[in-house]
Scaffold this motif. Structure first.
Motif, short mmCIF file in Angstrom:
data_model
loop_
_atom_site.label_atom_id
_atom_site.label_comp_id
_atom_site.label_asym_id
_atom_site.label_seq_id
_atom_site.Cartn_x
_atom_site.Cartn_y
_atom_site.Cartn_z
N CYS A 377 3.63 -3.11 -1.51
CA CYS A 377 2.50 -4.02 -1.61
C CYS A 377 2.38 -4.59 -3.02
CB CYS A 377 1.21 -3.30 -1.25
SG CYS A 377 0.78 -2.00 -2.41
N CYS A 380 0.64 -1.41 -7.41
CA CYS A 380 0.88 -0.58 -8.58
C CYS A 380 1.46 -1.42 -9.71
CB CYS A 380 1.80 0.58 -8.23
SG CYS A 380 3.34 0.07 -7.44
N CYS A 424 -2.52 3.03 -5.05
CA CYS A 424 -1.47 3.02 -4.01
C CYS A 424 -2.04 3.27 -2.61
CB CYS A 424 -0.40 4.06 -4.31
SG CYS A 424 0.85 4.15 -3.01
S1 SF4 Z 1 4.16 2.57 -4.59
FE1 SF4 Z 1 2.23 2.32 -3.46
S2 SF4 Z 1 1.13 0.76 -4.65
FE2 SF4 Z 1 3.24 0.66 -5.30
S3 SF4 Z 1 4.18 -0.91 -4.01
FE3 SF4 Z 1 4.53 1.06 -3.00
S4 SF4 Z 1 2.83 1.29 -1.59
FE4 SF4 Z 1 2.24 -0.32 -3.02
#
Ligand code: SF4
Ligand code: SF4
Lengths: 446, 347
Positions: A377, A380, A424
């Motif tokens: 997504c 982070c 996250c």
């Molecule tokens: S580690 Fe968690 S916050 Fe980062 S891209 Fe993956 S799912 Fe999204």
């Protein structure tokens, strides 16, 4: 401060806005915590060589008297927080779960709040070298959580130039308000401390950086600084982790500490407000650092507030005093983003501990929280104040590619602020992965 | 102390943002429902059946694979439902149900499971399914029926119940019988491309024209997408830059020759662009993680869509544009990795 200045207020990029939970304690004046019957005083409450114990079992000590001295240049003495008898010197479990040596002090019932041992100096007559010595003699360390000996921090090596002293009043961790109260209640101590630190570091300019959720503190300090040309107050955006040295410098001065470097490299020294306020209060009267203000709060506490607590007070005693409802809880020393949870109620408050946060069942993360795969997504990445790629680091960590994390993805620049884990949606414990990866890399390097 | 204290030990940070995968995915499903409802209103029972069957096919496929591989049941993360709904919405309402089952199976098996499940897939699974049936059933996937035909809630479009592995009946006669005057069995994009007839942009925006069941109303899709964006569950930058890329590219061609090329707004509101931009391209798994990468990804999709539509053999290009951009995502991420704090440019 108009609306316009509020939206254009300087800041660093990325970071996030966790719920602040400060309202519970921000309005309550600092109260004094009584003496616990037994104080547990670890010899290593700072970064550097542990202090050297100079008392023996059975010795009688008075409040304020040195009981351990600095064993090296990067070390500080410790003073007796109360009048009493040394019960023993033994191994105890520290805040981070490791065993360490501590002095156990049996406090006399009648121990008074008065400090009975002091070594007053006239600050006006001191050279900068003498100020540094006096700071070390106080046993002063960074009270914002870093615990770095203050005299060492103010000592500027000959090959470096410092032009600005930054005073960190941002207090970005949720729940904590002790620095806020200190600024409101002790502005004169803070300003005295700033002046001493400016003399010690030979800097001409000091800036107090405060998050704009504490405009009352900004106003109080501004009033006290009307006649001060070289000290200013600047509001910065309320955003986590504004209180990290590098982020605050970026916000105030728009300078970036080079990756892997320290603020000194770009001519800045950063001190926390409580550190300098203690300095301004203690140095002229010659008393050691024997107590500090901590925020005691969280859904598990009946009387949250800010308390002046003697160093070495076990958290179990504090809980009795503030009314604690029992049950399944997490006990956190410091703020919820970076503070360690402790395993025992015997754990003492040390010099660098800024809060005691008790999260009970609904506040604690649900134990059955599922960990999903990374869904890429990018949250982070957009949150990391160091501009790392935690998602990629997390994938590498699960593949045990620890060396590649450090070599190609700058693992070592992560300062474990917790933004990535917090945001996250897959609940991946990224910070924990990174901590393990760093530890393994250290092992391998050694 | 009333109760005996029990000490919990956890690692930092001790707080967590309220949104997790399930919350996000569930809300995406909710946001798709109005679009699905509109498609049922336009096309009736056949559209409803298609939605149900395709989604069921996706769910069953996912469960079968996790069972076969001895993994935990992953249906609870709601992602398979999203795939099913989106896939159904990109199909023509008259699409035979058995082909819908195939599309759902391919979407999950080849689009998701093959890569290792949620988070590991490179392409948007719904688009993988859609691309497969486009190649496998080229006639059925371009058999359009008119919107709002009168008996849509009392009878199915004849091709809906085609027996498995049978060629569906042609709809020409049926269309003649039921269609509003002048319906030719073509979508606005097809009309524009092959016959040079343009449909008023307002009709496209509101959405009462022929097309895939869920792609017709730009307005509803935008509202649903905006809802998610406002709740911070959808990256608004992706549809924004896709639309910008589309407008810029289409605008460039229109500027050069307004006779030959369609106007930019037509490009924007026709075909699957809106659904693709708001709900397919924003699939987090296939889109870049870096802030700059997202911008490049969006503009790239907008640009490709227009190019494919104008110069490709097909009237529709969004699907392939997104799939291509999905494929480019790892590369985009790699080249747009943010500069670490404190790494200054050499001066
Ligand atoms: S580690 Fe968690 S916050 Fe980062 S891209 Fe993956 S799912 Fe999204
Ligand atoms: S914990 Fe490390 S990787 Fe995560 S956001 Fe903070 S600095 Fe970045």
């Amino acid at each position: 401060m108009g609306f316009f200045s509020a939206i254009t207020r300087s800041s660093f990029s990325h970071g996030l806005h966790p719920p602040s939970h400060k309202a519970e304690t921000a309005g309550i004046p600092i109260k004094r915590m009584p003496f616990a019957p037994l104080l547990i005083i670890p010899l290593s409450q700072h970064i550097g060589a542990p202090s050297r114990c100079i008392v023996n079992k059975g010795d009688e000590v008075v409040r304020g008297q040195p009981i351990a001295d600095a064993s090296a240049a990067l070390s500080v003495p410790i003073h007796a927080p109360a009048t009493g008898r040394i019960k023993s010197i033994e191994q105890v479990t520290g805040a981070r779960g490791t065993m360490e040596t501590a002095i156990l002090l049996q406090v006399y019932d009648a121990s008074s709040q008065q400090v009975l041992w002091r070594n007053p100096v006239d600050p006006a007559s001191l050279s900068s070298e003498q100020i540094l010595q006096a700071i070390q003699d106080l046993g002063l360390v960074g009270l914002g959580g870093a615990a770095f000996p203050s005299h060492f921090k103010q000592r500027i090596p000959d090959d470096k130039m410092v032009d600005t002293l930054v005073i960190n009043g941002s207090e970005c961790e949720p729940y904590l308000t002790c620095d806020h109260r200190i600024m409101l209640e002790r502005p004169e101590h803070l300003i005295a401390g700033i002046k001493l630190a400016m003399r010690a570091t030979k800097t001409r300019r000091a800036i107090i950086g405060i998050e704009d959720n504490k405009m009352d503190a900004v106003n109080v300090l501004q009033k006290h600084l009307l006649n001060e040309e070289h000290i200013s107050v600047q509001a910065v955006k309320t955003k986590y982790p504004q209180g990290s040295e590098k982020m605050l410098i970026k916000s105030l001065l728009n300078r970036e500490v080079p990756a892997g470097g320290i603020p000194l490299d770009i001519g800045v020294v950063v001190n926390n407000v409580q550190t300098l306020s203690s300095l301004g209060q203690l140095l002229p009267v010659g008393e050691g650092l024997i107590e500090r203000v901590i925020t005691v709060t969280g859904p598990g506490i009946k009387h949250p507030g800010n308390y002046r607590v003697p160093v070495g007070t076990p958290i179990g005693f504090i809980l009795q005093q503030v009314g604690y409802s029992g049950g399944v809880n997490e006990f956190i020393l410091g703020g919820p983003m970076m503070g360690p949870a402790v395993s025992s109620l015997e754990t003492p408050i040390t010099k660098s501990c800024s809060g005691l946060l008790v999260l009970n069942e609904p506040g604690i993360q649900d134990e059955t929280r599922m960990i999903w795969p990374c869904i890429k997504c990018g949250r982070c990445v957009s949150a990391c104040p160091m501009h790392l790629n935690p998602a990629q680091l997390g994938l590498l960590a699960s593949a045990a590619e620890y060396q590649q994390m450090a070599d190609d993805y700058n693992l070592n620049h992560c300062f474990e602020c917790g933004c990535c884990s917090y945001i996250c949606p897959s609940n991946i414990p990224l910070v924990q992965y990174f901590r393990i990866a760093k530890a393994i890399n250290r092992e391998l390097a050694a | 102390m009333s109760k005996k204290p029990q000490v919990e030990l956890r690692t930092t940070p001790h707080l967590h943002a309220p949104q997790d995968v399930v919350v996000i995915m569930r809300n995406v499903v909710f946001a798709i429902l109005p679009i699905a409802a509109w498609s049922i209103w336009l096309f009736g029972l056949s559209a409803l059946m298609l939605l149900v069957i395709v989604t069921a096919s996706c769910l069953i496929t996912e469960r079968l694979f996790t069972m076969a591989n001895g993994q935990v049941n992953t249906l609870g993360d709601w992602s398979a439902i999203i795939t099913g709904l989106l896939l159904a919405l990109t199909l023509p309402p008259a699409f035979p149900l058995w082909m819908g089952v195939v599309a759902g199976f391919i979407a999950i098996s080849m689009g998701k499971v093959m890569f290792g499940g949620l988070g590991m897939n490179i392409f948007n699974p719904a688009l993988v399914g859609r691309a497969f049936v486009q190649a496998a059933f080229p006639v059925a996937i371009t058999s359009w029926t008119p919107a709002l035909f009168e008996e849509r809630f009392s009878q199915f479009i004849p091709s809906t119940f085609t027996a498995p592995f049978m060629i569906p009946v042609t709809l020409d006669n049926w269309n003649l019988q039921y269609a509003v005057d002048g319906f030719t069995g073509a979508t606005p994009l097809g009309l524009q491309k092959f016959d040079g007839i343009s449909t008023p942009v307002l009709d496209l925006f509101v959405g009462n024209s022929a097309g895939s069941s869920g792609e017709t109303s730009a307005l509803i899709i935008m509202c649903c997408g905006l809802y998610l964006a406002i709740r911070n569950m959808l990256d608004w930058r992706i549809p924004f830059y896709i639309m910008l890329g589309t407008l810029l590219t289409a605008g460039g061609f229109y500027y050069i020759n307004p006779q030959q090329y369609p106007e930019p707004l037509f490009m924007l509101f026709s075909g699957g662009l809106m659904l693709g931009a708001w709900f397919m391209a924003t699939d987090m798994v296939g889109s870049p993680v870096t802030p700059l990468g997202v911008v490049i990804y969006g503009l790239f999709i907008g640009f490709l869509t227009v190019i494919i539509r104008l110069f490709g053999g097909l009237s529709e290009g969004v699907m392939y544009a997104i799939l291509l951009a999905n494929a480019a995502t790892p590369l985009i991420d790699q080249y747009t990795t943010p500069k670490v704090f404190g790494h200054r440019k050499q001066s």
